[in-house]
Design a protein around this motif. Structure first.
Motif, PDB file in Angstrom:
ATOM      1  N   ASN A  37      -8.616  -8.127   3.462  1.00 11.30           N
ATOM      2  CA  ASN A  37      -7.161  -7.979   3.389  1.00 11.30           C
ATOM      3  C   ASN A  37      -6.649  -7.015   4.463  1.00 11.30           C
ATOM      4  N   GLN A  56      -0.706 -16.161   4.310  1.00 11.25           N
ATOM      5  CA  GLN A  56      -0.637 -14.713   4.235  1.00 11.25           C
ATOM      6  C   GLN A  56      -2.043 -14.125   4.275  1.00 11.25           C
ATOM      7  N   ILE A  58      -3.292 -11.821   2.418  1.00  9.44           N
ATOM      8  CA  ILE A  58      -3.870 -11.646   1.087  1.00  9.44           C
ATOM      9  C   ILE A  58      -4.437 -12.961   0.558  1.00  9.44           C
ATOM     10  N   SER A 107       0.517 -15.587  -3.595  1.00  8.41           N
ATOM     11  CA  SER A 107      -0.375 -14.513  -4.034  1.00  8.41           C
ATOM     12  C   SER A 107      -0.088 -14.023  -5.447  1.00  8.41           C
ATOM     13  N   LYS A 111      -2.611 -11.866  -8.185  1.00 11.88           N
ATOM     14  CA  LYS A 111      -2.138 -10.573  -8.684  1.00 11.88           C
ATOM     15  C   LYS A 111      -2.070 -10.569 -10.213  1.00 11.88           C
ATOM     16  N   TRP A 173       1.689  -4.275  -8.969  1.00  9.85           N
ATOM     17  CA  TRP A 173       1.938  -5.439  -8.125  1.00  9.85           C
ATOM     18  C   TRP A 173       3.411  -5.810  -8.052  1.00  9.85           C
ATOM     19  N   SER A 177       3.605  -2.776  -2.326  1.00  7.70           N
ATOM     20  CA  SER A 177       3.202  -3.788  -1.340  1.00  7.70           C
ATOM     21  C   SER A 177       1.864  -4.414  -1.712  1.00  7.70           C
ATOM     22  N   ASP A 178       1.568  -5.548  -1.055  1.00  6.53           N
ATOM     23  CA  ASP A 178       0.279  -6.215  -1.284  1.00  6.53           C
ATOM     24  C   ASP A 178      -0.877  -5.292  -0.939  1.00  6.53           C
ATOM     25  N   TRP A 181      -1.401  -2.743  -3.607  1.00  3.97           N
ATOM     26  CA  TRP A 181      -1.986  -3.344  -4.810  1.00  3.97           C
ATOM     27  C   TRP A 181      -3.482  -3.573  -4.638  1.00  3.97           C
TER      28      TRP A 181
END
Length: 229
Positions: A37, A56, A58, A107, A111, A173, A177-178, A181
């Motif tokens: 990531n 993305q 992630i 995503s 999550k 989450w 932000s990703d 997380w």
């Protein structure tokens, strides 16, 4: 004296080796998830063709995470000769929600995985208590040595703790932000779980059926914490 010390060291290593191997197998996929990531933009930039499959960073990390989880489960079976129940359930949920993430390029699914997994574990444990069953006994019966009251309290505490983890995941989450997380999932959840597990040592000692087993609670607590990925 030196020879005796060497034998003791070897014996200690033989005792610790399975636990270290187990921890590595369970943490490995999470660490891979974190690294991929963090480097996803560079990877997608270096291989533009991947952008057609992964919208993305992630999502790319999720795909690699799924592969790493499968490898971990296979290695667990080959090395440890068994796959613990909780990592197996977690692996199945990862594959299901990871597949949804890849299919919909969203995503949100991956999550939600920790929330779903922790709610599932918590519900099973607390639901078992409603029917007079301390289900942790069947999972950790070879590790913990407790009286019936001890099993009840331990199951209750872990059941509630899983719901706390689910709530934490939802908070993180949905509000961060990703990258935050992912970092929290890898470097936050495990330390929190380890601290909680070690906090159960007094209970393990108090409800141990045999005074000779008083020295084992700390080891047992660490083993329990290692089942949460």
């Amino acid at each position: 004296m030196v020879e005796s010390h060497t034998r003791q060291t070897e014996a200690d290593w033989e005792t610790l080796k399975p636990q270290i191997t187990k921890l590595a197998l369970e943490l490995g996929p999470l660490v891979v998830f974190f690294i991929v990531n963090a480097q996803a933009e560079n990877i997608l930039g270096a291989f533009p063709a991947l952008q057609a499959w992964f919208s993305q960073g992630i999502i790319l990390a999720t795909a690699v995470f799924m592969v790493a989880m499968l490898i971990s489960l296979v290695l667990s079976k080959l090395i440890m000769k068994r796959v613990p129940v909780m990592p197996l359930v977690t692996g199945v949920v990862v594959l299901i929600f990871g597949s949804l993430t890849l299919y919909f390029q969203d995503s949100t699914f991956i999550k939600l995985k920790p929330t779903i997994t922790n709610v599932l574990f918590g519900s099973v444990l607390l639901g078992g208590l409603m029917f007079g069953q301390s289900l942790l006994r069947y999972v950790f019966g070879e590790v913990y040595h407790l009286k019936d009251r001890g099993w009840y309290l331990m199951t209750l505490r872990w059941g509630l703790f899983f719901f706390v983890l689910a709530a934490l995941n939802e908070i993180v989450w949905r509000n961060f932000s990703d990258d935050f997380w992912v970092a929290f999932k890898v470097w936050g959840i495990m330390p929190i779980t380890m601290v909680f597990a070690m906090a159960q040592v007094p209970l393990l000692t108090r409800y141990a059926p045999d005074p000779k087993e008083v020295e084992s609670p700390a080891k047992a607590a660490v083993e329990a914490a290692q089942t949460e990925t």
